[in-house]
Scaffold this motif. Structure first.
Motif, PDB file in Angstrom:
ATOM      1  N   ALA A  27       0.244  25.723  55.833  1.00  9.85           N
ATOM      2  CA  ALA A  27       1.007  26.970  55.826  1.00  9.85           C
ATOM      3  C   ALA A  27       1.650  27.236  57.188  1.00  9.85           C
ATOM      4  N   THR A  28       0.899  27.004  58.265  1.00  8.32           N
ATOM      5  CA  THR A  28       1.456  27.205  59.606  1.00  8.32           C
ATOM      6  C   THR A  28       2.597  26.229  59.868  1.00  8.32           C
ATOM      7  N   GLY A  29       2.385  24.962  59.465  1.00  9.89           N
ATOM      8  CA  GLY A  29       3.410  23.955  59.705  1.00  9.89           C
ATOM      9  C   GLY A  29       4.668  24.175  58.896  1.00  9.89           C
ATOM     10  N   VAL A  30       4.527  24.520  57.634  1.00 10.70           N
ATOM     11  CA  VAL A  30       5.702  24.656  56.787  1.00 10.70           C
ATOM     12  C   VAL A  30       6.544  25.854  57.207  1.00 10.70           C
ATOM     13  N   ARG A  31       5.916  26.908  57.658  1.00  2.00           N
ATOM     14  CA  ARG A  31       6.694  28.066  58.130  1.00  2.00           C
ATOM     15  C   ARG A  31       7.455  27.727  59.406  1.00  2.00           C
ATOM     16  N   ALA A  32       6.845  26.938  60.291  1.00  2.00           N
ATOM     17  CA  ALA A  32       7.529  26.550  61.525  1.00  2.00           C
ATOM     18  C   ALA A  32       8.658  25.563  61.237  1.00  2.00           C
ATOM     19  N   MET A  33       8.428  24.645  60.301  1.00  2.00           N
ATOM     20  CA  MET A  33       9.451  23.648  59.996  1.00  2.00           C
ATOM     21  C   MET A  33      10.623  24.230  59.226  1.00  2.00           C
ATOM     22  N   ALA A  34      10.403  25.300  58.501  1.00  7.37           N
ATOM     23  CA  ALA A  34      11.472  25.910  57.708  1.00  7.37           C
ATOM     24  C   ALA A  34      12.623  26.393  58.581  1.00  7.37           C
ATOM     25  N   ALA A  35      12.334  26.681  59.850  1.00  8.77           N
ATOM     26  CA  ALA A  35      13.393  27.136  60.757  1.00  8.77           C
ATOM     27  C   ALA A  35      14.304  25.989  61.199  1.00  8.77           C
ATOM     28  N   HIS A  36      13.896  24.739  60.968  1.00  3.53           N
ATOM     29  CA  HIS A  36      14.662  23.583  61.450  1.00  3.53           C
ATOM     30  C   HIS A  36      15.248  22.740  60.327  1.00  3.53           C
ATOM     31  N   LEU A  37      14.730  22.871  59.111  1.00  2.00           N
ATOM     32  CA  LEU A  37      15.115  21.980  58.025  1.00  2.00           C
ATOM     33  C   LEU A  37      15.777  22.746  56.887  1.00  2.00           C
ATOM     34  N   THR A  38      16.554  22.039  56.120  1.00  2.00           N
ATOM     35  CA  THR A  38      17.122  22.620  54.917  1.00  2.00           C
ATOM     36  C   THR A  38      16.038  22.700  53.839  1.00  2.00           C
ATOM     37  N   ASP A  39      16.361  23.349  52.735  1.00  2.00           N
ATOM     38  CA  ASP A  39      15.377  23.474  51.655  1.00  2.00           C
ATOM     39  C   ASP A  39      14.950  22.103  51.127  1.00  2.00           C
ATOM     40  N   GLY A  40      15.909  21.217  50.956  1.00  2.00           N
ATOM     41  CA  GLY A  40      15.573  19.886  50.474  1.00  2.00           C
ATOM     42  C   GLY A  40      14.731  19.107  51.473  1.00  2.00           C
ATOM     43  N   GLU A  41      15.053  19.258  52.746  1.00  2.00           N
ATOM     44  CA  GLU A  41      14.307  18.531  53.790  1.00  2.00           C
ATOM     45  C   GLU A  41      12.889  19.066  53.925  1.00  2.00           C
ATOM     46  N   ILE A  42      12.711  20.382  53.830  1.00  2.00           N
ATOM     47  CA  ILE A  42      11.369  20.948  53.966  1.00  2.00           C
ATOM     48  C   ILE A  42      10.501  20.564  52.768  1.00  2.00           C
TER      49      ILE A  42
END
Length: 221
Positions: A27-42
C-alpha cells in the motif's frame, strides 16, 4: 476511487497470505509509485510484485523489498528500468529468495556508484557466487549487502571494469598467450651475437684459396 486504492483493494487479500506486513508495504509503495506512473504502468508494477511474491518459497521477502525500494528508484531507472530490475530479482529468486531480497534492498545504495545499465552485471556477479548450498547462498547475500560500500572505495576502477570497452577489443586466446610468453620467446627470427658474427667472418689468411697459399709457400727457382 484512485488507481492506487483500487489496486490495494484488489491485492490485499492475496498479499496477506504471505505475511501481515506485506500488504502495508504494498500500500505504501503503490501510493508513492502512482505519482510517477500511468495507470497502466502502475498496474504492471503491482502485478510484477505479486508475481515475484509467488515465484518461489519465501519470495514474499523479496517482494517486500521491491515494494519498499521502488519509489526511490523510479526516477533513476524509469519504467523500463524498473521492469528489467524486477526481472533480474525474479531470476535471483529462483536461486534463493534471500539473495533476491538483498539485491533489491541494496540497489538504491549501489546506484549511488553504479549506472543503471550496470545492474545486470552486478546481479550476475552475485548469482555466480551461488552454488545451491547454504554457504554459497549466504556468500551471495553478503556480496549484495557489502558491495555498495565496496564500490564507493573502488569506484573509478570498478566503473572501468563494468563499463563496456568500446575502443579496445577483448583479448583473444592468442594475445593472452603471447603476453604470457617470456621475452626471449616472442621473436620468431633468431639473432646472432656480435661475438658469433666476428667468429663467423673469415680472416685474410683463412680466406685465401689453396692455390694462393701454395703459391706463396713455393720457393722461386
Amino acid at each position: 476511487m484512485s488507481i492506487a486504492d483500487d489496486l490495494i483493494v484488489r491485492y490485499t487479500a492475496d498479499l496477506r497470505g504471505f505475511g501481515a506486513a506485506l500488504p502495508d508495504d504494498f500500500a505504501t509503495g503503490v501510493r508513492a509509485m502512482a505519482a510517477h506512473l500511468t495507470d497502466g504502468e502502475i498496474e504492471a508494477w503491482a502485478q510484477a510484485g505479486v508475481d515475484l511474491a509467488n515465484s518461489s518459497l519465501r519470495a514474499w521477502e523479496a517482494a517486500a523489498e521491491y515494494f519498499r525500494a521502488s519509489p526511490a528508484l523510479v526516477d533513476r531507472l524509469g519504467t523500463e528500468g524498473i521492469v528489467r530490475w524486477v526481472a533480474q530479482a525474479t531470476d535471483l529468486s529462483a536461486r534463493s529468495s534471500l539473495i533476491a531480497a538483498q539485491f533489491l534492498k541494496s540497489t538504491p545504495e549501489a546506484l549511488a556508484v553504479l549506472q543503471p545499465e550496470n545492474l545486470e552485471e552486478w546481479a550476475q556477479q552475485g548469482d555466480r557466487l551461488c552454488r545451491g548450498n547454504w554457504k554459497s547462498i549466504a556468500l551471495a547475500q553478503l556480496y549484495f549487502q557489502v558491495s555498495p560500500a565496496l564500490f564507493r572505495s573502488l569506484s573509478p576502477w570498478f566503473s572501468q571494469r563494468l563499463s563496456p570497452r568500446r575502443h579496445s577489443p577483448p583479448p583473444t586466446l592468442m594475445t593472452a598467450a603471447s603476453r604470457s610468453r617470456p621475452a626471449f620467446a616472442r621473436s620468431s627470427t633468431p639473432t646472432i651475437s656480435s661475438s658469433t658474427k666476428r667468429s663467423a667472418t673469415p680472416t685474410s689468411a683463412s680466406a685465401a684459396s689453396p692455390s694462393r697459399r701454395t703459391a706463396i709457400s713455393s720457393p722461386r727457382v
